[in-house]
Write an enzyme that holds these catalytic residues in place. Sequence first.
Site, mmCIF file in Angstrom:
data_model
loop_
_atom_site.group_PDB
_atom_site.id
_atom_site.type_symbol
_atom_site.label_atom_id
_atom_site.label_comp_id
_atom_site.label_asym_id
_atom_site.label_seq_id
_atom_site.Cartn_x
_atom_site.Cartn_y
_atom_site.Cartn_z
ATOM 1 N N ASN A 29 -10.934 -34.832 60.594
ATOM 2 C CA ASN A 29 -10.498 -35.662 61.702
ATOM 3 C C ASN A 29 -9.752 -36.666 60.940
ATOM 4 O O ASN A 29 -10.180 -37.193 59.841
ATOM 5 C CB ASN A 29 -11.789 -36.601 62.121
ATOM 6 C CG ASN A 29 -11.544 -37.534 63.008
ATOM 7 O OD1 ASN A 29 -10.224 -38.115 63.409
ATOM 8 N ND2 ASN A 29 -12.338 -38.338 63.808
ATOM 9 N N GLY B 207 -2.970 -27.185 67.812
ATOM 10 C CA GLY B 207 -2.188 -27.498 69.069
ATOM 11 C C GLY B 207 -1.001 -26.778 69.239
ATOM 12 O O GLY B 207 -1.012 -25.428 69.000
ATOM 13 N N ASP C 17 -8.134 -29.096 61.623
ATOM 14 C CA ASP C 17 -8.289 -29.861 63.286
ATOM 15 C C ASP C 17 -9.795 -30.105 63.327
ATOM 16 O O ASP C 17 -10.714 -30.039 62.617
ATOM 17 C CB ASP C 17 -7.923 -28.775 64.323
ATOM 18 C CG ASP C 17 -7.100 -29.255 65.341
ATOM 19 O OD1 ASP C 17 -6.047 -28.929 65.677
ATOM 20 O OD2 ASP C 17 -7.911 -29.746 66.140
ATOM 21 N N ILE C 18 -9.805 -31.133 64.487
ATOM 22 C CA ILE C 18 -11.333 -31.433 65.001
ATOM 23 C C ILE C 18 -11.573 -30.497 66.026
ATOM 24 O O ILE C 18 -12.739 -30.425 66.381
ATOM 25 C CB ILE C 18 -11.195 -32.904 65.779
ATOM 26 C CG1 ILE C 18 -10.064 -33.072 66.694
ATOM 27 C CG2 ILE C 18 -11.295 -33.665 64.671
ATOM 28 C CD1 ILE C 18 -10.457 -34.147 67.665
ATOM 29 N N ARG C 19 -10.721 -29.569 66.514
ATOM 30 C CA ARG C 19 -11.169 -28.399 67.340
ATOM 31 C C ARG C 19 -11.326 -27.206 66.604
ATOM 32 O O ARG C 19 -10.662 -27.001 65.693
ATOM 33 C CB ARG C 19 -10.072 -28.282 68.433
ATOM 34 C CG ARG C 19 -9.933 -29.236 69.480
ATOM 35 C CD ARG C 19 -9.225 -28.780 70.758
ATOM 36 N NE ARG C 19 -7.933 -28.592 70.510
ATOM 37 C CZ ARG C 19 -6.862 -27.988 71.178
ATOM 38 N NH1 ARG C 19 -7.216 -27.250 71.935
ATOM 39 N NH2 ARG C 19 -5.431 -28.124 70.676
ATOM 40 N N GLY D 32 -3.980 -31.191 62.405
ATOM 41 C CA GLY D 32 -3.631 -30.988 63.998
ATOM 42 C C GLY D 32 -3.118 -29.593 64.099
ATOM 43 O O GLY D 32 -2.130 -29.353 65.066
ATOM 44 N N TYR E 39 2.755 -44.166 73.412
ATOM 45 C CA TYR E 39 2.961 -43.223 72.682
ATOM 46 C C TYR E 39 4.574 -43.257 71.816
ATOM 47 O O TYR E 39 4.636 -43.191 70.691
ATOM 48 C CB TYR E 39 3.200 -41.993 73.448
ATOM 49 C CG TYR E 39 3.813 -40.591 72.817
ATOM 50 C CD1 TYR E 39 2.856 -39.897 71.764
ATOM 51 C CD2 TYR E 39 4.868 -39.985 72.914
ATOM 52 C CE1 TYR E 39 3.490 -38.844 71.197
ATOM 53 C CE2 TYR E 39 5.527 -38.953 72.413
ATOM 54 C CZ TYR E 39 4.835 -38.263 71.525
ATOM 55 O OH TYR E 39 5.048 -36.960 70.858
HETATM 56 P P1 NAD Z 1 -1.268 -30.953 70.763
HETATM 57 O O1 NAD Z 1 -1.913 -32.152 71.415
HETATM 58 O O2 NAD Z 1 -0.864 -29.716 71.366
HETATM 59 O O3 NAD Z 1 -2.091 -30.573 69.303
HETATM 60 C C1 NAD Z 1 -2.530 -31.766 68.694
HETATM 61 C C2 NAD Z 1 -3.666 -31.140 67.819
HETATM 62 O O4 NAD Z 1 -4.373 -32.406 67.114
HETATM 63 C C3 NAD Z 1 -4.956 -30.495 68.560
HETATM 64 O O5 NAD Z 1 -5.145 -29.589 68.011
HETATM 65 C C4 NAD Z 1 -5.999 -31.543 68.479
HETATM 66 O O6 NAD Z 1 -7.123 -31.073 68.622
HETATM 67 C C5 NAD Z 1 -5.817 -32.016 67.149
HETATM 68 N N1 NAD Z 1 -6.375 -33.674 66.910
HETATM 69 C C6 NAD Z 1 -6.274 -34.439 67.927
HETATM 70 N N2 NAD Z 1 -7.057 -35.734 67.278
HETATM 71 C C7 NAD Z 1 -7.375 -35.388 65.972
HETATM 72 C C8 NAD Z 1 -7.921 -35.888 64.893
HETATM 73 N N3 NAD Z 1 -8.552 -36.952 64.995
HETATM 74 N N4 NAD Z 1 -7.967 -35.128 63.608
HETATM 75 C C9 NAD Z 1 -7.352 -34.174 63.549
HETATM 76 N N5 NAD Z 1 -6.946 -33.286 64.447
HETATM 77 C C10 NAD Z 1 -6.755 -33.941 65.759
HETATM 78 O O7 NAD Z 1 0.171 -31.689 70.059
HETATM 79 P P2 NAD Z 1 1.491 -30.754 69.713
HETATM 80 O O8 NAD Z 1 2.288 -30.819 71.117
HETATM 81 O O9 NAD Z 1 1.188 -29.807 68.958
HETATM 82 O O10 NAD Z 1 2.267 -31.990 68.900
HETATM 83 C C11 NAD Z 1 2.031 -32.148 67.534
HETATM 84 C C12 NAD Z 1 3.077 -33.334 67.179
HETATM 85 O O11 NAD Z 1 4.293 -32.971 67.523
HETATM 86 C C13 NAD Z 1 2.666 -34.629 67.574
HETATM 87 O O12 NAD Z 1 2.572 -35.617 66.609
HETATM 88 C C14 NAD Z 1 3.329 -34.708 68.653
HETATM 89 O O13 NAD Z 1 3.550 -36.293 69.150
HETATM 90 C C15 NAD Z 1 4.672 -34.312 68.141
HETATM 91 N N6 NAD Z 1 5.685 -33.781 69.335
HETATM 92 C C16 NAD Z 1 5.280 -32.862 70.320
HETATM 93 C C17 NAD Z 1 6.185 -32.492 71.242
HETATM 94 C C18 NAD Z 1 6.057 -31.350 72.298
HETATM 95 O O14 NAD Z 1 6.644 -31.072 73.052
HETATM 96 N N7 NAD Z 1 4.612 -30.620 71.861
HETATM 97 C C19 NAD Z 1 7.401 -33.334 71.400
HETATM 98 C C20 NAD Z 1 7.693 -34.377 70.613
HETATM 99 C C21 NAD Z 1 6.750 -34.647 69.775
#
Ligand code: NAD
Length: 316
Positions: A53, A12, A35-37, A9, A143
């Site tokens: 994935n 992100g 990542d998948i992207r 991931g 979530y």
């Molecule tokens: P994001 O959505 O920006 O990034 C997630 C990434 O995971 C994306 O690049 C997406 O392409 C990738 N992804 C989605 N499905 C996938 C799969 N099946 N296999 C592989 N990759 C996949 O999320 P983020 O903000 O970077 O958050 C990362 C983690 O931190 C998550 O667990 C989120 O719950 C946690 N979190 C984030 C925040 C925040 O404010 N950003 C707050 C609390 C917790």
Amino acid sequence: MSEKILVLGSNGQIGVELVSALRNTYGENNVIACDIRRPDYDVKNSGPFEFVNVLDKVTLNSVFLKYKPSQVYLLAALLSATGEQNPKLAWDLNMNGLLNILDLALIYKTAKVYWPSSIAVFGPSSTKVDTPQSCVMDPNTVYGISKLAGERWCEYYYQKFGLDVRSIRYPGLISYKAAPGGGTTDYAIHIFHEALRKGSYASFLSAETELPMMYMDDAIRGTIALMDSSASQITIRSSYNFAGVSFTPEDLAAEIRKYIPEFKLTYLENDPRQQIADSWPRSINDSFAKTDWGWKPEFDLAKLTNEMLQNLKNNK
Ligand code: NAD
């Protein structure tokens, strides 16, 4: 032995900054972004990338086999607002993605696993102010439910199998490098872009909605500090409360007006994210993180506002 680190991931909001911080410390080729992207420029050009994935066990297994990672960071998830639009997918990704990684970490003897939880584990009956590590927890988003269940799984794998899993309950994270992924706190990022672009913003959360937030640099520093701590320092194997700064949209607008005096903030009505925000804490007590591994945030509201506006201006 040198570290080999998988970040799943990686593209992100958190991943792009975490990968770059880890590559600075451990070397470009020792941090594998997955990542998948398709990766953005920075991730792709600074070290290895694999399309993975986290729900595809065959590909996951081949990546573990290829790199035999000493550390794994699992960031792939569906976030709070997006999760409500597709609850079954959110449950599947957030839960089975985690279980797949925990199982492979056992098979391949991964030394340390990092998995982020969230303040979304708290719900309407949780203590709202200075929310303690443990209290009534009744999350009412898919979530939050998946994060609370995930925390229990992390502790279970630690207790039953001795897997060294570490976790932090992030508040809303504020950053400028990658777009936010569909969370309830995203307004606090959009507001900066719109303030610079057109001098006004329509917030989907109401004026008095106070939420725990943190600047990304603090979040990355805290995450790496937790992972660098010795296992004996870690007393919490579910997930640590973790605090930066709490503020409302009005507080943030007042700070932005110190740089853009004419900035105008208006409010949308009946946005579904308001209900989610209303179920979350207003501020977090993170005394365990402070005591166990020396956590201390560096960014208050004034400092994060300054950083966001400066960096967004420079990036234009
Ligand atoms: P994001 O959505 O920006 O990034 C997630 C990434 O995971 C994306 O690049 C997406 O392409 C990738 N992804 C989605 N499905 C996938 C799969 N099946 N296999 C592989 N990759 C996949 O999320 P983020 O903000 O970077 O958050 C990362 C983690 O931190 C998550 O667990 C989120 O719950 C946690 N979190 C984030 C925040 C925040 O404010 N950003 C707050 C609390 C917790």
